[in-house]
Scaffold this active site. Structure first.
Site, short mmCIF file in Angstrom:
data_model
loop_
_atom_site.label_atom_id
_atom_site.label_comp_id
_atom_site.label_asym_id
_atom_site.label_seq_id
_atom_site.Cartn_x
_atom_site.Cartn_y
_atom_site.Cartn_z
N ASP A 1 0.83 -1.19 0.00
CA ASP A 1 0.00 0.00 0.00
C ASP A 1 0.87 1.25 0.00
O ASP A 1 2.10 1.19 0.16
CB ASP A 1 -0.90 0.02 1.24
CG ASP A 1 -2.11 -0.89 1.09
OD1 ASP A 1 -2.39 -1.31 -0.04
OD2 ASP A 1 -2.76 -1.17 2.11
N LYS B 1 -3.75 3.17 -2.61
CA LYS B 1 -4.92 4.00 -2.91
C LYS B 1 -4.69 5.40 -2.36
O LYS B 1 -4.04 5.59 -1.34
CB LYS B 1 -6.18 3.41 -2.28
CG LYS B 1 -6.51 1.99 -2.72
CD LYS B 1 -7.76 1.51 -2.00
CE LYS B 1 -8.16 0.10 -2.46
NZ LYS B 1 -7.19 -0.91 -2.01
#
Length: 410
Positions: A195, A217
């Site tokens: 991530d 994200k």
């Protein structure tokens, strides 16, 4: 000169001569390996008797004789009588049976190593000349520490048929707040699916041929949908690779870890989860804010700031004994304030917004519900940020003489 061998004793006969404390310590290792253990000793210590009873072992209650070693793969002698142990060792030598002589390890044909394990890697330390168990033990402990911290090359170099996935919670960002188990699994990984947040600095420590896949994200920008992330980790594991899914915080706190575990289980892929320090607690802590505090807050309510507020959230915001912690809530702050007022929360209820917790760019904006939205806009608050609502967010709760470094008082 000593040659080290890795010998499996699973399902094989081991004879323990002697029933004292040394025999008890060594016996546990043999039993853990699945050996079939037979004990020969006139008397047993309490520890040995417990092991005999627990595992249903054969006990011959007399002094050992040379013929007792026949058929054994390994003999361990620790009677406390040097002459008796030497006699058993000599009987083993004549029969070409390996023998550990605990009375004088240098005179046995085999020695037990000081062992440590990291995952499926087993490391043993033994002296080449003479016996020095304390030295071997200290060296073993030093190696064990490096293995736990992932500072030794643990990654497989021969492909195996069985891949697996480990979901690793990386905590709030600093590498030294990553768990020891997480660090070790990263050192073993063939593929890391990472991530944007979390301990990304650790990625530079990986071998150059470890594949790193960025699926991070950002607010309003999800370049890799969750279904595709699930497909990626499953596909690599099914190809026989060790996959680490590295996440910020904890995988099961708004990390969609449950969805990824379900995808692995549905595909028949072995999967495990390593917890991490969740930003719910660790980011407020970085700003000197305890989410619970005796006499101030006895409970915590955790909110996804992107979701529609619920009656439970409204009640928590109005409850003076509850701290409300909001993740991913910068854009939804005005709506959160409306929910609080609708639930009866007072306008002067303290609010703290902690940006970039545990990084050099950490900044805390302290305000109240009445001014939270305007003050956040004026300060240019941006994600990643954690919003804390409740009396624990008071600037003077722990530091009456001043604020934490990086604080802004609106």
């Amino acid at each position: 000169m000593t040659t080290m061998l890795g010998v499996s004793l699973a399902g094989r006969d081991v004879v323990m001569v002697g029933g004292g404390p040394v025999a008890a310590r060594r016996m546990r290792r043999f039993l853990d390996d699945g050996a079939i253990v037979r004990v020969i000793a006139p008397e047993l210590s309490d520890e040995v008797r417990e092991l005999v009873d627990e595992h249903g072992l054969e006990w011959i209650p007399r002094a050992a004789e040379p013929d007792d070693v026949d058929g054994a793969w390994l003999v361990h002698t620790a009677t406390g009588d040097g002459r008796a142990d030497a006699g058993i060792a000599a009987a083993c030598e004549r029969r070409r049976i390996l023998c550990v002589n605990a009375s004088d390890g240098a005179h046995g044909s085999a020695r037990l190593t000081a062992e440590t394990r990291a995952g499926d890697v087993l490391v043993g330390v033994v002296s080449d000349a003479g016996v020095d168990p304390r030295r071997a033990g200290r060296l073993r402990d030093a190696i064990a520490g490096m293995l736990r911290e992932g500072r030794l090359p643990l990654r497989r170099r021969r492909a195996t048929a069985a891949g697996r996935v480990d979901l690793v919670g990386g905590g709030p960002g600093p590498v030294d707040l990553l768990t020891v188990r997480g660090r070790r699994l990263l050192a073993e990984a063939d593929v890391v699916v990472a991530d944007r947040l979390g301990p990304t600095d650790v990625l530079s420590e990986l071998d150059s041929d470890v594949e790193v896949i960025d699926v991070g994200k950002r607010p309003g920008h999800h370049p890799v949908p969750q279904d595709e992330i699930n497909r990626i980790i499953v596909a690599h594991a099914q190809a026989g690779r060790r996959v680490v899914r590295l996440k910020g915080g904890d995988p099961f706190v708004y990390g969609r870890g449950g969805e990824e575990v379900a995808a692995c289980l549905a595909a028949g892929v072995p999967v495990d989860v390593v917890p991490g320090l969740t930003s719910v607690v660790s980011v407020p802590q970085a700003a000197g804010i305890p989410v619970t505090h005796r006499g101030v807050a006895a409970g915590v309510h955790v909110v996804n700031g992107q979701a529609e507020p619920t009656p439970a959230t409204a009640a928590a915001l109005a409850d003076p004994a509850v701290t409300t912690v909001v993740l991913m809530g910068v854009a939804g702050l005005p709506r959160l304030v409306e929910t609080a007022f609708a639930g009866g929360a007072p306008a002067d209820k303290p609010v703290a917004i902690v940006e970039n917790g545990h990084t050099p760019h950490q900044r805390t904006t302290r305000t109240t519900l009445a001014h939270a939205a305007a003050d956040a806009a004026a300060a240019g608050v941006r994600n990643p940020a954690v919003i804390v609502v409740g009396d624990v967010a008071r600037a003077d709760l722990l530091l009456p003489a001043g604020l934490m470094a990086g604080d802004i008082r609106q």
